[in-house]
Design a protein around this motif. Structure first.
Motif, PDB file in Angstrom:
ATOM      1  N   TYR A   1      36.128  41.462  41.279  1.00 46.46           N
ATOM      2  CA  TYR A   1      36.555  40.168  40.744  1.00 46.46           C
ATOM      3  C   TYR A   1      37.126  40.327  39.335  1.00 46.46           C
TER       4      TYR A   1
ATOM      5  N   TYR B   1      40.625  41.638  39.622  1.00 41.43           N
ATOM      6  CA  TYR B   1      41.519  40.539  39.996  1.00 41.43           C
ATOM      7  C   TYR B   1      41.810  39.650  38.791  1.00 41.43           C
TER       8      TYR B   1
ATOM      9  N   ASP C   1      45.331  38.951  37.093  1.00 38.85           N
ATOM     10  CA  ASP C   1      45.777  37.568  37.125  1.00 38.85           C
ATOM     11  C   ASP C   1      46.170  37.067  35.740  1.00 38.85           C
TER      12      ASP C   1
END
Length: 96
Positions: free
Chosen positions: A50, A53, A57
């Motif tokens: 996560y 990511y 992002d």
């Protein structure tokens, strides 16, 4: 399991937002986190994915804005002929 310095409470979740902000602001801090993650990776693999990511992002905001504008222009360019075709179909179906 080793304790990681960025735990949140008793649930032992990583404070991903805090780590992401540190890495995005200071890219050289990544090597410190990689060493820490390797020592405690078994218990944090979902959090590490996560975090990866989140870092991807939040990176390159100007490029993401540019791509978003290009998508918006493409949507508008495709919407105009679609709306014209829909009007012609509705006009033919209901006024003849």
């Amino acid at each position: 399991m080793d304790t990681f310095p960025y735990d949140q409470g008793t649930a032992n979740y990583l404070d991903v937002d805090r780590i992401t902000a540190i890495i995005v602001d200071h890219p050289r801090a990544m090597s410190y986190f990689v060493q820490q993650f390797r020592s405690a990776s078994f218990g944090f693999y979902k959090d590490i994915l996560y975090l990866m990511y989140s870092i991807l992002d939040n990176s390159r905001p100007y490029l993401r804005i540019t791509i978003g504008i290009v998508y918006l222009i493409g949507f508008i360019l495709l919407f105009v002929p679609t709306a014209k075709t829909l009007c012609l179909i509705l006009k033919t179906a209901f006024w003849m």
